[in-house]
Scaffold this motif. Structure first.
Motif, PDB file in Angstrom:
ATOM      1  N   TYR A  73      68.711  64.944  24.352  1.00  0.00           N
ATOM      2  CA  TYR A  73      69.467  64.948  23.095  1.00  0.00           C
ATOM      3  C   TYR A  73      70.967  64.872  23.362  1.00  0.00           C
ATOM      4  N   GLU A  74      71.393  65.220  24.574  1.00  0.00           N
ATOM      5  CA  GLU A  74      72.807  65.159  24.927  1.00  0.00           C
ATOM      6  C   GLU A  74      73.270  63.743  25.261  1.00  0.00           C
ATOM      7  N   SER A  75      72.321  62.865  25.494  1.00  0.00           N
ATOM      8  CA  SER A  75      72.658  61.501  25.897  1.00  0.00           C
ATOM      9  C   SER A  75      73.002  60.634  24.689  1.00  0.00           C
ATOM     10  N   PRO A  76      74.002  59.758  24.803  1.00  0.00           N
ATOM     11  CA  PRO A  76      74.252  58.808  23.727  1.00  0.00           C
ATOM     12  C   PRO A  76      73.085  57.846  23.550  1.00  0.00           C
ATOM     13  N   PHE A  77      72.182  57.768  24.543  1.00  0.00           N
ATOM     14  CA  PHE A  77      71.042  56.872  24.476  1.00  0.00           C
ATOM     15  C   PHE A  77      69.775  57.555  23.969  1.00  0.00           C
ATOM     16  N   TYR A  78      69.917  58.768  23.458  1.00  0.00           N
ATOM     17  CA  TYR A  78      68.823  59.408  22.717  1.00  0.00           C
ATOM     18  C   TYR A  78      68.414  58.441  21.611  1.00  0.00           C
ATOM     19  N   GLY A  79      67.112  58.225  21.421  1.00  0.00           N
ATOM     20  CA  GLY A  79      66.678  57.253  20.428  1.00  0.00           C
ATOM     21  C   GLY A  79      65.281  57.552  19.929  1.00  0.00           C
ATOM     22  N   ILE A  80      64.830  56.747  18.968  1.00  0.00           N
ATOM     23  CA  ILE A  80      63.553  56.965  18.298  1.00  0.00           C
ATOM     24  C   ILE A  80      62.603  55.812  18.605  1.00  0.00           C
ATOM     25  N   GLY A  81      61.400  56.159  19.049  1.00  0.00           N
ATOM     26  CA  GLY A  81      60.351  55.181  19.284  1.00  0.00           C
ATOM     27  C   GLY A  81      59.154  55.448  18.394  1.00  0.00           C
ATOM     28  N   CYS A  82      58.125  54.608  18.529  1.00  0.00           N
ATOM     29  CA  CYS A  82      56.918  54.764  17.709  1.00  0.00           C
ATOM     30  C   CYS A  82      55.690  54.455  18.551  1.00  0.00           C
ATOM     31  N   ALA A  83      54.612  55.187  18.284  1.00  0.00           N
ATOM     32  CA  ALA A  83      53.310  54.932  18.887  1.00  0.00           C
ATOM     33  C   ALA A  83      52.262  54.979  17.780  1.00  0.00           C
ATOM     34  N   THR A  84      51.144  54.316  17.976  1.00  0.00           N
ATOM     35  CA  THR A  84      50.089  54.284  16.964  1.00  0.00           C
ATOM     36  C   THR A  84      48.747  54.655  17.589  1.00  0.00           C
ATOM     37  N   GLU A 131      77.901  52.646  14.651  1.00  0.00           N
ATOM     38  CA  GLU A 131      78.833  53.518  15.366  1.00  0.00           C
ATOM     39  C   GLU A 131      78.195  54.825  15.801  1.00  0.00           C
ATOM     40  N   LEU A 132      76.904  55.001  15.541  1.00  0.00           N
ATOM     41  CA  LEU A 132      76.251  56.266  15.867  1.00  0.00           C
ATOM     42  C   LEU A 132      75.730  56.275  17.299  1.00  0.00           C
ATOM     43  N   VAL A 133      75.732  57.459  17.911  1.00  0.00           N
ATOM     44  CA  VAL A 133      75.116  57.670  19.216  1.00  0.00           C
ATOM     45  C   VAL A 133      74.298  58.958  19.147  1.00  0.00           C
ATOM     46  N   GLY A 134      73.350  59.089  20.063  1.00  0.00           N
ATOM     47  CA  GLY A 134      72.555  60.310  20.117  1.00  0.00           C
ATOM     48  C   GLY A 134      71.665  60.508  18.911  1.00  0.00           C
ATOM     49  N   VAL A 135      71.054  59.423  18.414  1.00  0.00           N
ATOM     50  CA  VAL A 135      70.228  59.535  17.209  1.00  0.00           C
ATOM     51  C   VAL A 135      68.798  59.921  17.577  1.00  0.00           C
ATOM     52  N   HIS A 144      69.174  63.187  13.184  1.00  0.00           N
ATOM     53  CA  HIS A 144      70.544  63.613  13.457  1.00  0.00           C
ATOM     54  C   HIS A 144      71.206  62.647  14.422  1.00  0.00           C
ATOM     55  N   ALA A 145      72.526  62.709  14.472  1.00  0.00           N
ATOM     56  CA  ALA A 145      73.321  61.950  15.434  1.00  0.00           C
ATOM     57  C   ALA A 145      74.421  62.859  15.952  1.00  0.00           C
ATOM     58  N   HIS A 146      75.019  62.464  17.068  1.00  0.00           N
ATOM     59  CA  HIS A 146      76.144  63.219  17.607  1.00  0.00           C
ATOM     60  C   HIS A 146      77.310  63.220  16.617  1.00  0.00           C
ATOM     61  N   LYS A 147      78.138  64.230  16.733  1.00  0.00           N
ATOM     62  CA  LYS A 147      79.332  64.327  15.891  1.00  0.00           C
ATOM     63  C   LYS A 147      80.191  63.069  16.017  1.00  0.00           C
ATOM     64  N   SER A 148      80.346  62.565  17.218  1.00  0.00           N
ATOM     65  CA  SER A 148      81.128  61.351  17.464  1.00  0.00           C
ATOM     66  C   SER A 148      80.754  60.832  18.849  1.00  0.00           C
ATOM     67  N   LYS A 149      81.344  59.740  19.247  1.00  0.00           N
ATOM     68  CA  LYS A 149      81.073  59.210  20.584  1.00  0.00           C
ATOM     69  C   LYS A 149      81.622  60.123  21.673  1.00  0.00           C
ATOM     70  N   GLY A 150      82.557  60.996  21.309  1.00  0.00           N
ATOM     71  CA  GLY A 150      83.143  61.881  22.302  1.00  0.00           C
ATOM     72  C   GLY A 150      82.698  63.322  22.200  1.00  0.00           C
ATOM     73  N   ALA A 151      81.940  63.671  21.152  1.00  0.00           N
ATOM     74  CA  ALA A 151      81.528  65.064  20.939  1.00  0.00           C
ATOM     75  C   ALA A 151      80.092  65.108  20.423  1.00  0.00           C
ATOM     76  N   ILE A 152      79.290  65.958  21.037  1.00  0.00           N
ATOM     77  CA  ILE A 152      77.891  66.083  20.609  1.00  0.00           C
ATOM     78  C   ILE A 152      77.764  66.964  19.378  1.00  0.00           C
ATOM     79  N   HIS A 153      78.420  68.118  19.401  1.00  0.00           N
ATOM     80  CA  HIS A 153      78.238  69.130  18.360  1.00  0.00           C
ATOM     81  C   HIS A 153      79.435  69.209  17.419  1.00  0.00           C
TER      82      HIS A 153
END
Length: 310
Positions: A213-224, A246-250, A268-277
């Motif tokens: 969750y700390e990574s800007p590359f946090y992301g959402i996938g799907c399985a069936t 402009e979002l990161v860490g989604v 959720h997403a990170h506060k900004s590209k430079g701040a998570i919380h």
């Protein structure tokens, strides 16, 4: 051009929010319950428990005064565990409201007569006492199932059937669902977490998050799957959502239906590209596109921030 319009509209909305100094709802691991015409949002954020936000339009939100101590929906003095109260989900079951949440990396459930709480455990104990597990989600089909994360292979997702009380596990039914297996999930570390399951036209869809969750590359996938117990097959074109606009860490999403019956996703997403919380809450639409052999879930890139009503 039509596919770009939602993204353009979203970027414009965010720019307007910044210009007007509007504040976004600071809520991580969000979950939305629609009850009696009101949307209730729960999530990670309060150090001493679980807070609750309310809205009637999904756009503007206000911090509700919960019925537990300190205005929370759930306070740690009413449940097992002293810290790390995370990732709540609330369901109306058996004429009560059930909150499933994580405390000290153990899965717990508490009940209340109101969506505002106070959520209390009569027996102050985790659902799985002998093992650390997190990020639980409830799914009710022909019976009740709970999906959750185990720490036995990084973080990976398992499922177990529940008794009719929706709190007691049938441990003999516990089995694995998915683990880190696709290249986009391997940024750091080994994480498949925060899943949510729905059924549509006989197919079971599981959204999940990958990477830290700390990574800007946090992301959402799907399985069936064809059964709530699996086996689960991940989309070969995952992720559904990663670094949109402009979002990161989604990530750590949940699905719900709005008052008109439209399927939505909150994340959720990170506060900004430079701040998570503090991580912030966003909402968008979910659609299904016909493909050979069935339908493919898609997340609309036209996400909107949940804004605090002034």
């Amino acid at each position: 051009m039509k596919r770009l319009l939602p993204l353009i509209a979203t970027l414009f909305a965010i720019a307007c929010c910044a210009a007007q100094n509007l504040r976004k709802v600071p809520l991580a691991d969000p979950f939305i319950l629609l009850y009696d015409g009101v949307y209730y949002a729960y999530g990670t954020g309060a150090g001493s428990g679980i807070e609750v936000w309310t809205s009637r339009d999904l756009s503007t939100w206000e911090r509700a005064k919960g019925n537990a101590r300190d205005g929370l929906a759930l306070h740690r003095t009413d449940v097992w565990g002293e810290k790390w109260l995370w990732a709540p989900e609330v369901y109306r079951l058996n004429d009560k409201f059930y909150m499933y949440f994580t405390a000290e990396e153990h899965i717990c459930v508490a009940t209340s007569d109101s969506p505002l709480g106070p959520f209390v455990q009569e027996k102050r104990q985790p659902m799985i006492a002998d093992e650390k597990c997190i990020d639980n989600t409830l799914f009710i089909d022909d019976r009740a199932y709970m999906y959750f994360d185990r720490f036995n292979d990084g973080l990976n997702i398992w499922v177990v059937e529940l008794e009719d009380d929706c709190t007691t596990l049938k441990k003999e039914t516990m089995r694995p669902c998915i683990h880190v297996s696709q290249e986009w999930e391997k940024v750091w570390p080994r994480v498949n977490e925060g899943c949510f399951v729905i059924r549509r036209n006989g197919t079971y869809y599981m959204t999940y998050s990958a990477n830290s969750y700390e990574s800007p590359f946090y992301g959402i996938g799907c399985a069936t799957a064809d059964s709530p117990l699996g086996p689960w097959t991940k989309y070969d074109r995952n992720p559904l959502l990663q670094n949109p606009g402009e979002l990161v860490g989604v990530g750590h999403s949940a699905l719900f239906r709005d008052k008109a019956g439209n399927l939505k996703i909150v994340f959720h997403a990170h506060k900004s590209k430079g701040a998570i919380h503090p991580r912030e809450m966003y909402i968008t639409d979910v659609r299904f596109r016909p493909v050979e052999g069935g339908c493919r879930m898609e997340i609309d890139p036209g996400y909107s921030p949940a804004l605090i009503a002034e």
